[in-house]
Design a protein around this motif. Structure first.
Motif, mmCIF file in Angstrom:
data_model
loop_
_atom_site.group_PDB
_atom_site.id
_atom_site.type_symbol
_atom_site.label_atom_id
_atom_site.label_comp_id
_atom_site.label_asym_id
_atom_site.label_seq_id
_atom_site.Cartn_x
_atom_site.Cartn_y
_atom_site.Cartn_z
ATOM 1 N N TYR A 196 0.834 -1.205 0.000
ATOM 2 C CA TYR A 196 0.000 0.000 0.000
ATOM 3 C C TYR A 196 0.865 1.250 0.000
ATOM 4 C CZ TYR A 196 -4.160 2.795 1.187
ATOM 5 O OH TYR A 196 -5.193 3.685 1.184
ATOM 6 N N VAL A 198 0.097 4.367 -0.071
ATOM 7 C CA VAL A 198 -0.372 5.544 0.682
ATOM 8 C C VAL A 198 0.453 5.736 1.952
ATOM 9 C CG1 VAL A 198 -2.304 6.464 2.039
ATOM 10 C CG2 VAL A 198 -2.712 5.529 -0.257
ATOM 11 N N HIS A 199 0.791 4.636 2.635
ATOM 12 C CA HIS A 199 1.607 4.759 3.852
ATOM 13 C C HIS A 199 2.993 4.130 3.663
ATOM 14 C CE1 HIS A 199 -0.667 0.906 5.196
ATOM 15 N NE2 HIS A 199 0.497 0.556 4.689
ATOM 16 N N CYS A 213 4.373 -3.420 -4.713
ATOM 17 C CA CYS A 213 3.174 -2.696 -5.119
ATOM 18 C C CYS A 213 3.016 -2.706 -6.631
ATOM 19 C CB CYS A 213 3.275 -1.247 -4.637
ATOM 20 S SG CYS A 213 4.833 -0.460 -5.150
ATOM 21 N N GLN A 215 2.395 -0.202 -8.451
ATOM 22 C CA GLN A 215 2.953 1.013 -9.049
ATOM 23 C C GLN A 215 4.313 0.748 -9.712
ATOM 24 O OE1 GLN A 215 1.371 0.843 -6.177
ATOM 25 N NE2 GLN A 215 -0.183 2.435 -6.193
ATOM 26 N N GLU A 240 8.749 13.622 0.004
ATOM 27 C CA GLU A 240 7.353 14.000 0.183
ATOM 28 C C GLU A 240 6.666 14.199 -1.167
ATOM 29 O OE1 GLU A 240 3.648 15.001 1.682
ATOM 30 O OE2 GLU A 240 5.318 13.856 2.507
ATOM 31 N N ARG A 243 6.015 10.768 -2.513
ATOM 32 C CA ARG A 243 4.929 10.155 -1.745
ATOM 33 C C ARG A 243 3.579 10.684 -2.204
ATOM 34 N NH1 ARG A 243 1.401 10.650 2.272
ATOM 35 N NH2 ARG A 243 1.721 12.898 2.365
ATOM 36 N N GLN A 244 3.477 11.986 -2.355
ATOM 37 C CA GLN A 244 2.225 12.589 -2.798
ATOM 38 C C GLN A 244 1.859 12.148 -4.210
ATOM 39 O OE1 GLN A 244 -0.175 14.364 -1.547
ATOM 40 N NE2 GLN A 244 0.655 14.672 0.493
ATOM 41 N N PHE A 246 2.427 9.268 -5.580
ATOM 42 C CA PHE A 246 1.812 7.949 -5.477
ATOM 43 C C PHE A 246 0.399 8.037 -4.902
ATOM 44 C CE2 PHE A 246 6.278 6.251 -5.450
ATOM 45 C CZ PHE A 246 6.140 5.451 -6.571
ATOM 46 N N VAL A 247 0.235 8.792 -3.832
ATOM 47 C CA VAL A 247 -1.057 8.874 -3.147
ATOM 48 C C VAL A 247 -2.139 9.443 -4.060
ATOM 49 C CG1 VAL A 247 -2.308 10.008 -1.275
ATOM 50 C CG2 VAL A 247 -0.042 9.043 -0.845
ATOM 51 N N GLU A 248 -1.817 10.508 -4.768
ATOM 52 C CA GLU A 248 -2.813 11.216 -5.570
ATOM 53 C C GLU A 248 -3.201 10.476 -6.851
ATOM 54 O OE1 GLU A 248 -1.036 15.008 -6.171
ATOM 55 O OE2 GLU A 248 -1.226 15.605 -4.053
ATOM 56 N N MET A 250 -3.505 6.946 -7.068
ATOM 57 C CA MET A 250 -3.864 5.559 -6.767
ATOM 58 C C MET A 250 -4.974 5.054 -7.691
ATOM 59 S SD MET A 250 -2.036 4.220 -4.270
ATOM 60 C CE MET A 250 -3.068 2.961 -3.535
#
Length: 312
Positions: A196, A198-199, A213, A215, A240, A243-244, A246-248, A250
């Motif tokens: 995952y 996101v974390h 993952c 991704q 950061e 990370r963002q 990847f999160v944005e 998904m």
């Protein structure tokens, strides 16, 4: 599969020809891409590989091809349980191990039904251990056909046998991840790999061995970069930003997967068909446009963090 070094374990795709046959030439090039990106290991014959749509002989042949290309450079694991009586599953575990993999992966939803208890799962896994003496095993909390998530207590018991060296976690809960890591921290030859993103940074900082993952089936070198720099204070802003990223994104990377991942790799210059055997959904103009945008955004991010892409 040690947790001492953070690493990325690709959940490998299976390339097919337009006629639907396994494309072993494409598989070779894909494996070389993962290795060139710096993958710490390879997970062949997994859900991203469309394992449920491969025959047993194809599963074995795909795994053997990956092993041949890897040539001992990194550990290779592959799934070996697909339901039915424990004895039948144990037989295929043995066949898969004979290919030369470092561990055979047990799908957690294949040893007990959705309505069956954790105790039933524990009993059947014990039977599988007895029926496959000496074979290193791992777990995969595969979401299909349903997800069976192991508890920290279960994982501790299984890892303490010395037979379980790998766990691909899909619980999506950082607190459960921390509990599992704490429960298994005494065993150095075991590694938990988080699916995952996101974390992802939190998970790596908590002690996970790395990431595994989907991704990485778009841009494996970016996942490897995150594993290498997640705790680099000098690159905190870039970490950061990644990370963002990847999160944005998904949702777009999961919709119509794995067709979209194969299309993305096509755009990057990998000779791979978008053919899939599983019913992944409709790859229409709207989805194509979203992936085209993702490709541009990926290129921009790579420039921003000064990471040279392996392909276009």
């Amino acid at each position: 599969m040690s947790k001492k070094d953070k690493g990325y374990i690709p959940v490998m795709l299976t390339p097919f020809t337009e006629s639907g046959a396994v494309d072993f030439s494409g598989l070779t090039k894909l494996t070389e891409l993962y290795l060139g990106a710096g993958a710490a290991g390879l997970f062949a014959n997994c859900q991203s590989s469309e394992m449920f749509n491969l025959s047993e002989e194809e599963q074995l042949a795909v795994t053997k091809q990956v092993l041949q290309v890897a040539d001992g450079a990194v550990p290779v694991v592959a799934t070996g349980t697909f339901g039915g009586p424990v004895e039948k599953q144990a037989d295929f575990v043995k066949r898969m191990y004979e290919t030369g993999v470092d561990a055979v992966i047990v799908i957690t939803n294949m040893l007990a039904g959705e309505s069956e208890s954790a105790d039933v799962f524990d009993e059947r896994f014990g039977q599988l251990l007895d029926a496959t003496p000496g074979i290193p095993l791992g777990f995969y909390e595969c979401p299909e056909p349903f997800k069976r998530v192991l508890t920290a207590e279960q994982l501790k018991r299984f890892v303490s046998t010395g037979r379980v060296i790998y766990h691909k976690d899909t619980c999506l809960d950082i607190e459960q991840i921390r509990a599992k890591l704490d429960a298994t921290k005494a065993v150095s030859k075991f590694g938990l790999y988080d699916a995952y993103m996101v974390h992802a940074v939190e998970s790596l900082k908590a002690g996970s061995a790395g990431l595994s993952c989907i991704q990485g089936n778009y841009y494996p070198e970016l996942v490897v970069w995150l594993c290498n720099h997640f705790d680099d204070d000098e690159l905190a802003d870039q970490v950061e930003r990644v990370r963002q990223f990847f999160v944005e994104r998904m949702d777009v990377m999961h919709a119509v997967y794995p067709i979209v991942a194969k299309y993305f790799l096509q755009k990057r210059g990998l000779p791979i068909s978008t053919f899939t055997r599983k019913n992944a959904g409709v790859f229409d103009a709207s989805v194509r446009g979203q992936i085209d945008s993702l490709y541009v955004q990926f290129q921009q991010l790579m420039e921003q963090i000064e990471l040279k892409p392996l392909l276009a």
